[in-house]
Design a protein around this motif. Structure first.
Motif, PDB file in Angstrom:
ATOM      1  N   MET A   1     -52.053  36.948  27.320  1.00 31.23           N
ATOM      2  CA  MET A   1     -51.356  35.797  26.782  1.00 31.23           C
ATOM      3  C   MET A   1     -49.992  35.627  27.463  1.00 31.23           C
ATOM      4  N   ASN A   2     -49.330  36.767  27.716  1.00 28.24           N
ATOM      5  CA  ASN A   2     -48.036  36.706  28.374  1.00 28.24           C
ATOM      6  C   ASN A   2     -48.145  36.055  29.753  1.00 28.24           C
ATOM      7  N   ILE A   3     -49.206  36.365  30.485  1.00 30.17           N
ATOM      8  CA  ILE A   3     -49.389  35.772  31.819  1.00 30.17           C
ATOM      9  C   ILE A   3     -49.613  34.267  31.704  1.00 30.17           C
ATOM     10  N   ALA A   4     -50.434  33.858  30.748  1.00 30.04           N
ATOM     11  CA  ALA A   4     -50.689  32.429  30.550  1.00 30.04           C
ATOM     12  C   ALA A   4     -49.400  31.696  30.188  1.00 30.04           C
ATOM     13  N   LEU A   5     -48.608  32.306  29.313  1.00 34.52           N
ATOM     14  CA  LEU A   5     -47.333  31.692  28.943  1.00 34.52           C
ATOM     15  C   LEU A   5     -46.406  31.568  30.149  1.00 34.52           C
ATOM     16  N   TRP A   6     -46.349  32.618  30.972  1.00 35.64           N
ATOM     17  CA  TRP A   6     -45.490  32.562  32.160  1.00 35.64           C
ATOM     18  C   TRP A   6     -45.945  31.484  33.136  1.00 35.64           C
ATOM     19  N   VAL A   7     -47.252  31.378  33.326  1.00 38.03           N
ATOM     20  CA  VAL A   7     -47.772  30.348  34.245  1.00 38.03           C
ATOM     21  C   VAL A   7     -47.365  28.962  33.756  1.00 38.03           C
ATOM     22  N   VAL A   8     -47.563  28.708  32.459  1.00 37.54           N
ATOM     23  CA  VAL A   8     -47.216  27.399  31.903  1.00 37.54           C
ATOM     24  C   VAL A   8     -45.707  27.182  31.949  1.00 37.54           C
ATOM     25  N   GLN A   9     -44.925  28.207  31.619  1.00 39.09           N
ATOM     26  CA  GLN A   9     -43.468  28.078  31.673  1.00 39.09           C
ATOM     27  C   GLN A   9     -42.997  27.716  33.071  1.00 39.09           C
ATOM     28  N   ILE A  10     -43.522  28.372  34.065  1.00 38.77           N
ATOM     29  CA  ILE A  10     -43.096  28.111  35.444  1.00 38.77           C
ATOM     30  C   ILE A  10     -43.512  26.713  35.880  1.00 38.77           C
ATOM     31  N   LEU A  11     -44.756  26.329  35.585  1.00 41.42           N
ATOM     32  CA  LEU A  11     -45.217  24.989  35.970  1.00 41.42           C
ATOM     33  C   LEU A  11     -44.400  23.905  35.275  1.00 41.42           C
ATOM     34  N   LEU A  12     -44.198  24.052  33.967  1.00 46.55           N
ATOM     35  CA  LEU A  12     -43.392  23.072  33.240  1.00 46.55           C
ATOM     36  C   LEU A  12     -41.939  23.090  33.723  1.00 46.55           C
ATOM     37  N   GLY A  13     -41.414  24.285  33.952  1.00 46.54           N
ATOM     38  CA  GLY A  13     -40.035  24.398  34.412  1.00 46.54           C
ATOM     39  C   GLY A  13     -39.810  23.677  35.721  1.00 46.54           C
ATOM     40  N   VAL A  14     -40.704  23.890  36.661  1.00 50.23           N
ATOM     41  CA  VAL A  14     -40.584  23.229  37.965  1.00 50.23           C
ATOM     42  C   VAL A  14     -40.734  21.714  37.814  1.00 50.23           C
ATOM     43  N   ALA A  15     -41.712  21.285  36.994  1.00 49.73           N
ATOM     44  CA  ALA A  15     -41.932  19.849  36.797  1.00 49.73           C
ATOM     45  C   ALA A  15     -40.700  19.182  36.184  1.00 49.73           C
ATOM     46  N   PHE A  16     -40.135  19.799  35.155  1.00 47.75           N
ATOM     47  CA  PHE A  16     -38.986  19.186  34.500  1.00 47.75           C
ATOM     48  C   PHE A  16     -37.701  19.341  35.304  1.00 47.75           C
ATOM     49  N   LEU A  17     -37.585  20.400  36.081  1.00 46.07           N
ATOM     50  CA  LEU A  17     -36.441  20.498  36.997  1.00 46.07           C
ATOM     51  C   LEU A  17     -36.471  19.338  37.989  1.00 46.07           C
ATOM     52  N   GLY A  18     -37.638  19.102  38.564  1.00 45.98           N
ATOM     53  CA  GLY A  18     -37.780  18.005  39.521  1.00 45.98           C
ATOM     54  C   GLY A  18     -37.523  16.650  38.897  1.00 45.98           C
ATOM     55  N   ALA A  19     -38.118  16.419  37.727  1.00 52.68           N
ATOM     56  CA  ALA A  19     -37.928  15.136  37.048  1.00 52.68           C
ATOM     57  C   ALA A  19     -36.478  14.957  36.632  1.00 52.68           C
ATOM     58  N   GLY A  20     -35.864  16.039  36.168  1.00 49.62           N
ATOM     59  CA  GLY A  20     -34.473  15.959  35.736  1.00 49.62           C
ATOM     60  C   GLY A  20     -33.524  15.663  36.876  1.00 49.62           C
ATOM     61  N   VAL A  21     -33.724  16.330  38.007  1.00 51.52           N
ATOM     62  CA  VAL A  21     -32.873  16.068  39.178  1.00 51.52           C
ATOM     63  C   VAL A  21     -33.041  14.624  39.632  1.00 51.52           C
ATOM     64  N   MET A  22     -34.277  14.166  39.656  1.00 53.85           N
ATOM     65  CA  MET A  22     -34.546  12.804  40.113  1.00 53.85           C
ATOM     66  C   MET A  22     -33.868  11.779  39.194  1.00 53.85           C
ATOM     67  N   LYS A  23     -34.033  11.939  37.875  1.00 55.95           N
ATOM     68  CA  LYS A  23     -33.471  10.963  36.938  1.00 55.95           C
ATOM     69  C   LYS A  23     -31.952  11.041  36.843  1.00 55.95           C
ATOM     70  N   SER A  24     -31.396  12.186  37.138  1.00 52.23           N
ATOM     71  CA  SER A  24     -29.949  12.308  37.012  1.00 52.23           C
ATOM     72  C   SER A  24     -29.201  12.016  38.311  1.00 52.23           C
ATOM     73  N   THR A  25     -29.910  11.823  39.410  1.00 54.44           N
ATOM     74  CA  THR A  25     -29.223  11.578  40.679  1.00 54.44           C
ATOM     75  C   THR A  25     -29.580  10.259  41.347  1.00 54.44           C
ATOM     76  N   LYS A  26     -30.774   9.742  41.111  1.00 52.79           N
ATOM     77  CA  LYS A  26     -31.181   8.514  41.799  1.00 52.79           C
ATOM     78  C   LYS A  26     -30.760   7.279  41.020  1.00 52.79           C
ATOM     79  N   SER A  27     -30.654   6.173  41.728  1.00 52.72           N
ATOM     80  CA  SER A  27     -30.295   4.911  41.083  1.00 52.72           C
ATOM     81  C   SER A  27     -31.506   4.341  40.352  1.00 52.72           C
TER      82      SER A  27
END
Length: 118
Positions: A1-27
């Motif tokens: 379960m810990n591995i599954a949680l880490w996989v999802v955390q990393i995938l979501l983290g990367v997705a939201f990091l990317g979306a957050g950078v895009m929305k906070s920097t682009k016009s």
């Protein structure tokens, strides 16, 4: 379960990091072709959404990985569930049904992390 949680955390983290950078920097003009909903909101609101997503992306990974304030990880995931519910409402009002599907999937994954890490 810990591995599954880490996989999802990393995938979501990367997705939201990317979306957050895009929305906070682009016009709005740069974002509007792919995200037409941005025209309904002020630049300040768009930046707030971006920074919130950016911080949540960091919060999904860093606290649990370092052991420093690990309670922040399920709290970040819970916050993302709320953001996805609100995003689904926006897409429903605009009749952007494919966007709702994306919000439901991301929200369900964030809920999985929140429940698994609490």
């Amino acid at each position: 379960m810990n591995i599954a949680l880490w996989v999802v955390q990393i995938l979501l983290g990367v997705a939201f990091l990317g979306a957050g950078v895009m929305k906070s920097t682009k016009s709005k003009e740069d974002l509007a072709p792919k995200m037409p909903w941005v025209n309904d909101y002020s630049l300040g609101t768009l930046r707030l959404i971006g920074v919130t997503e950016l911080l949540a992306g960091i919060g999904l990974i860093l606290p649990w990985a370092t052991g420093i304030a690990p309670i922040l990880t399920p709290l970040a995931a819970s916050g993302l569930v709320l953001i996805m519910v609100l995003a689904a409402v926006v897409h429903a009002r605009r009749k952007e049904y494919p966007g709702i599907v994306v919000n439901v999937v991301l929200g369900a994954l964030a809920l999985f992390v929140a429940l698994g890490r609490f």
